[in-house]
Design a protein around this motif. Structure first.
Motif: not given
Length: 70
Positions: A7-34
């Protein structure tokens, strides 16, 4: 104890994977720009950030259960 370690290994992987959050910030910026509405994208970001917080809390719980420092 082995299950907790898995469980520790699995949760550590989930915590470290933040690409989806960064991508969502990008999407919001793109939408605002358009000039697109961002309400739904911002709601999705809130959900992703809440899930991240839950993963971090779960990680702390498991680490504490295993006697590891946070």
């Amino acid at each position: 104890m082995k299950r907790d370690e898995n469980d520790l290994e699995q949760v550590e992987r989930h915590v470290l994977r933040r690409e989806h959050i960064a991508r969502q910030y990008q999407i919001i910026a793109e939408f605002k720009g358009k000039g697109f509405p961002t309400d739904e994208a911002e709601e999705m970001l809130k959900t992703l950030l809440d899930l991240q917080r839950q993963h971090e809390e779960h990680l702390g719980y498991i680490r504490n259960k295993l006697g590891l420092a946070n």
